[in-house]
Design an enzyme around this catalytic site. Sequence first.
Site, short mmCIF file in Angstrom:
data_model
loop_
_atom_site.label_atom_id
_atom_site.label_comp_id
_atom_site.label_asym_id
_atom_site.label_seq_id
_atom_site.Cartn_x
_atom_site.Cartn_y
_atom_site.Cartn_z
N SER A 75 0.65 -1.14 0.28
CA SER A 75 0.42 0.17 0.13
C SER A 75 0.98 1.36 -0.19
O SER A 75 1.84 1.39 0.38
CB SER A 75 -0.80 0.12 1.55
OG SER A 75 -1.82 -1.15 1.19
N1 SAH Z 1 -1.11 -4.56 4.06
C1 SAH Z 1 -0.69 -4.53 2.58
C2 SAH Z 1 -1.27 -4.52 2.08
C3 SAH Z 1 -1.64 -5.58 0.77
S1 SAH Z 1 -2.46 -5.19 -0.82
C4 SAH Z 1 0.94 -4.03 2.64
O1 SAH Z 1 1.78 -3.16 3.44
O2 SAH Z 1 1.75 -4.58 1.72
C5 SAH Z 1 -3.82 -6.57 -0.35
C6 SAH Z 1 -3.51 -7.75 1.01
O3 SAH Z 1 -5.03 -8.03 0.84
C7 SAH Z 1 -3.28 -8.71 -0.40
O4 SAH Z 1 -1.88 -9.11 -0.21
C8 SAH Z 1 -4.03 -9.78 -0.83
O5 SAH Z 1 -3.50 -10.94 -1.43
C9 SAH Z 1 -5.05 -10.01 0.65
N2 SAH Z 1 -6.24 -9.94 0.46
C10 SAH Z 1 -7.45 -9.94 -0.32
N3 SAH Z 1 -8.44 -10.49 -0.15
C11 SAH Z 1 -8.58 -10.85 0.57
C12 SAH Z 1 -8.83 -11.95 1.18
N4 SAH Z 1 -10.18 -12.34 1.40
N5 SAH Z 1 -8.87 -12.37 2.53
C13 SAH Z 1 -6.98 -12.30 3.14
N6 SAH Z 1 -6.32 -11.75 2.16
C14 SAH Z 1 -6.57 -10.45 1.46
#
Ligand code: SAH
Length: 222
Positions: A75
């Site tokens: 993010s």
């Molecule tokens: N907090 C992360 C942001 C990653 S983007 C960072 O700091 O890098 C969002 C993430 O949510 C992705 O890795 C995606 O795989 C995950 N995601 C999406 N849907 C999800 C779900 N239903 N359960 C768990 N993770 C999920």
Amino acid sequence: MSDRSSQPAGRVRGDAPYALRRGRLVNVLRNKGIEDARVLDAIGRVRRHEFTEDGFVFRAYFDEALPIGKNQTISQPFTVARQTELLQAEAGAKVLEIGTGSGYQAAVLCELGVRLFSVELHASLLERAKGVLHRLGYRLRTKAGNGYEGWPAFAPYDAIVVTAGARSVPQPLLDQLAIGGRLVIPVGGPDRQEMLRITRRSEQQFDRESFGIFSFVPFVGS
Ligand code: SAH
């Protein structure tokens, strides 16, 4: 010029060149409206370049999202800072993160001294994130699985943060909030979502506040 070529691969990369850039990033975030000094300090301490893919290290301290594989992103720092600020999580609070991704947001939360639980859908992303987090000394519990269900075993949580854009608010996450607990979640369509903070006032009563429009990768399965 520093010569870091002698460092063995896999070790923590030299931090000195990055500390300056982190300081600049903190200023950028402050100018964009992040006020919580604890959050700014945490961002100032976390080595974001360790969480980016190798080709993107030079952009690690720009205020932008970057690809991490599996069509997912680390993010944007502003977004991480804003969500963290909205959580109002004190040291020792029990916090659940949905969407570990790169592990960057998890590291920022660990810097606040919270007890962190983090769920990620993609096992391969989680493995990578765990490796980086442990190498940097962050301690948290993680699980591969669908975050729609939360993580009931450790509920209730003082704060829950969802780091992907949901179509609606998952009922299991509301159920797993402590009284007084806060859920910070972007809700909307595939391209833009409204940042919501939902505070549990009592068993049945939830207050809802809105904090503007953001753009997240989709929350799968909501
Ligand atoms: N907090 C992360 C942001 C990653 S983007 C960072 O700091 O890098 C969002 C993430 O949510 C992705 O890795 C995606 O795989 C995950 N995601 C999406 N849907 C999800 C779900 N239903 N359960 C768990 N993770 C999920």
